[in-house]
Design an enzyme around this catalytic site. Sequence first.
Site, PDB file in Angstrom:
ATOM      1  N   LYS A  47       0.849  -1.200   0.000  1.00  0.00           N
ATOM      2  CA  LYS A  47       0.000   0.000   0.000  1.00  0.00           C
ATOM      3  C   LYS A  47       0.883   1.247   0.000  1.00  0.00           C
ATOM      4  O   LYS A  47       2.079   1.167   0.259  1.00  0.00           O
ATOM      5  CB  LYS A  47      -0.915  -0.021   1.226  1.00  0.00           C
ATOM      6  CG  LYS A  47      -0.173  -0.020   2.565  1.00  0.00           C
ATOM      7  CD  LYS A  47      -1.101  -0.377   3.721  1.00  0.00           C
ATOM      8  CE  LYS A  47      -0.335  -0.371   5.043  1.00  0.00           C
ATOM      9  NZ  LYS A  47      -1.134  -0.911   6.154  1.00  0.00           N
ATOM     10  N   ARG A 141     -10.815  -0.180  14.739  1.00  0.00           N
ATOM     11  CA  ARG A 141     -10.531   0.665  13.578  1.00  0.00           C
ATOM     12  C   ARG A 141     -11.339   0.158  12.388  1.00  0.00           C
ATOM     13  O   ARG A 141     -12.316   0.761  11.986  1.00  0.00           O
ATOM     14  CB  ARG A 141      -9.016   0.614  13.322  1.00  0.00           C
ATOM     15  CG  ARG A 141      -8.507   1.659  12.385  1.00  0.00           C
ATOM     16  CD  ARG A 141      -7.007   1.590  12.234  1.00  0.00           C
ATOM     17  NE  ARG A 141      -6.557   0.355  11.579  1.00  0.00           N
ATOM     18  CZ  ARG A 141      -5.333   0.159  11.121  1.00  0.00           C
ATOM     19  NH1 ARG A 141      -4.406   1.111  11.253  1.00  0.00           N
ATOM     20  NH2 ARG A 141      -4.992  -0.960  10.535  1.00  0.00           N
ATOM     21  N   TYR A 258      15.400  30.243   9.224  1.00  0.00           N
ATOM     22  CA  TYR A 258      14.178  30.989   9.533  1.00  0.00           C
ATOM     23  C   TYR A 258      14.004  31.189  11.031  1.00  0.00           C
ATOM     24  O   TYR A 258      14.190  30.256  11.825  1.00  0.00           O
ATOM     25  CB  TYR A 258      12.951  30.228   9.008  1.00  0.00           C
ATOM     26  CG  TYR A 258      12.709  30.420   7.524  1.00  0.00           C
ATOM     27  CD1 TYR A 258      12.508  31.697   6.987  1.00  0.00           C
ATOM     28  CD2 TYR A 258      12.682  29.333   6.673  1.00  0.00           C
ATOM     29  CE1 TYR A 258      12.276  31.867   5.629  1.00  0.00           C
ATOM     30  CE2 TYR A 258      12.445  29.498   5.305  1.00  0.00           C
ATOM     31  CZ  TYR A 258      12.249  30.765   4.800  1.00  0.00           C
ATOM     32  OH  TYR A 258      12.024  30.930   3.455  1.00  0.00           O
ATOM     33  N   MET A 311      11.703  24.693   2.907  1.00  0.00           N
ATOM     34  CA  MET A 311      10.961  23.932   1.903  1.00  0.00           C
ATOM     35  C   MET A 311      11.883  23.126   0.996  1.00  0.00           C
ATOM     36  O   MET A 311      11.638  21.955   0.709  1.00  0.00           O
ATOM     37  CB  MET A 311      10.089  24.882   1.071  1.00  0.00           C
ATOM     38  CG  MET A 311       9.122  24.157   0.150  1.00  0.00           C
ATOM     39  SD  MET A 311       8.157  25.266  -0.873  1.00  0.00           S
ATOM     40  CE  MET A 311       7.148  26.095   0.340  1.00  0.00           C
TER      41      MET A 311
HETATM   42  C1  LIG Z   1      -0.267  -1.811   6.853  1.00  0.00           C
HETATM   43  C2  LIG Z   1      -0.798  -3.134   7.264  1.00  0.00           C
HETATM   44  C3  LIG Z   1       0.064  -4.235   7.395  1.00  0.00           C
HETATM   45  C4  LIG Z   1       1.556  -4.119   7.292  1.00  0.00           C
HETATM   46  O1  LIG Z   1       2.072  -3.619   8.507  1.00  0.00           O
HETATM   47  P1  LIG Z   1       3.627  -3.403   8.755  1.00  0.00           P
HETATM   48  O2  LIG Z   1       3.711  -3.015  10.180  1.00  0.00           O
HETATM   49  O3  LIG Z   1       4.069  -2.346   7.822  1.00  0.00           O
HETATM   50  O4  LIG Z   1       4.296  -4.714   8.471  1.00  0.00           O
HETATM   51  C5  LIG Z   1      -0.517  -5.473   7.665  1.00  0.00           C
HETATM   52  N1  LIG Z   1      -1.849  -5.599   7.825  1.00  0.00           N
HETATM   53  C6  LIG Z   1      -2.693  -4.554   7.732  1.00  0.00           C
HETATM   54  C7  LIG Z   1      -4.158  -4.755   7.942  1.00  0.00           C
HETATM   55  C8  LIG Z   1      -2.200  -3.275   7.466  1.00  0.00           C
HETATM   56  O5  LIG Z   1      -3.035  -2.242   7.392  1.00  0.00           O
END
Ligand SMILES: *Cc1c(COP(=O)(O)O)cnc(C)c1O
Length: 367
Positions: A47, A141, A258, A311
């Site tokens: 992802k 969640r 800055y 930036m």
């Molecule tokens: C992002 C995610 C993972 C991977 O988690 P990591 O800690 O990056 O290995 C696995 N399962 C779900 C449901 C996730 O959202």
Amino acid sequence: MSVVTFSSGPQREEAQAILTIDLGALAENWTLLSARVEPAECGAVVKADAYGTGIEAAVPALAKAGCKTFFVAHASEGVRVRKVAPQATIYVLNGLLPQSIPTLIAHDLRPVLGSMDNVAAWQNVPGMRACALHVDTGMNRLGLAPHDVAGAMSKNIAVDLLMTHFVSSEEASDATNDIQIARFAAIRNAAPHARTSLANSSGLFLPQKPYGDLVRPGYALYGGNPTPDQKNPMRAVVSLEAPLLQIRTIEGGDKVGYNAQWTAKRRTKLATIGIGYADGLPRAAMATDIRPGGEAMVAGVRCPFAGRVSMDLTVIDVSDVTDAALKDARAQLLCEEITVDDLGLRSATIGYEILTRLGARYHRRYI
Ligand SMILES: *Cc1c(COP(=O)(O)O)cnc(C)c1O
């Protein structure tokens, strides 16, 4: 020796930071995790553009190493994975959004159903297409409540994977892990024909070995440390370097950047480097008189940030680097000595956020 296989992003330009992604290390990390969990299957979470490394490069490298199952958050990410992994099994983690159903069907993506509404919507899709069921065992969640699993399984859906997600698997001694494992075990028989999946990266290193049939590592594949209290067993995948645009020497008492938040304690040699928060270097890595910030390696010397990250620019203290060594040197922000975990820690965040914010302005090299 490393070979640049291809590059992407903006054309290489002198003023620009360079992001190097080691696809060999990525594949090796997958192989290491896969061997660890055998006979369970090792998937890969890709992802957020494969944690910033690029889906189109990372997925083929993982598939070549033997990975057959990929997880994404959005259907649109799944479409990109399908283009480069025609044979793979692809799950979409973020549940089932009604508008995404045609995309899921067209690209043979399996939704991870996380509510009774999701179940009802998928039930109406002709053909009993495969899906996963997400059970919430404590995260609150996404996912069905454990007591809803039997009801969901009584519907006309083809669940091939029953999964849950750990709350704090990177803390091996946290009792929450045991509670979640027990809750998952208690509902497992409601879906006896589905494969099971519990573990993210850190879950693969829990003493309970909660591998189930399929594990879902993300972060560790990209070089993040799944065992924060111990030495990182993974190989670094991402390195980042920026050019030195200007060198100057200031006197003790002079201020930098800055709002003049950083004051030189002595005569100080500074380098201005071509990277800033627009590139994904967190502004929170700023160094002020009250707290230290990030660091860069220049010619093998650790150089602290001086002042705020702007930036497009950051200033570092290169007093300990000889003038000869500064010539033609570049500043390394992520390298063997400075990991994504280190930069996260110094930026009041985690390495995950460092990776997923890697900017679009870098020249990217894949090796
Ligand atoms: C992002 C995610 C993972 C991977 O988690 P990591 O800690 O990056 O290995 C696995 N399962 C779900 C449901 C996730 O959202």
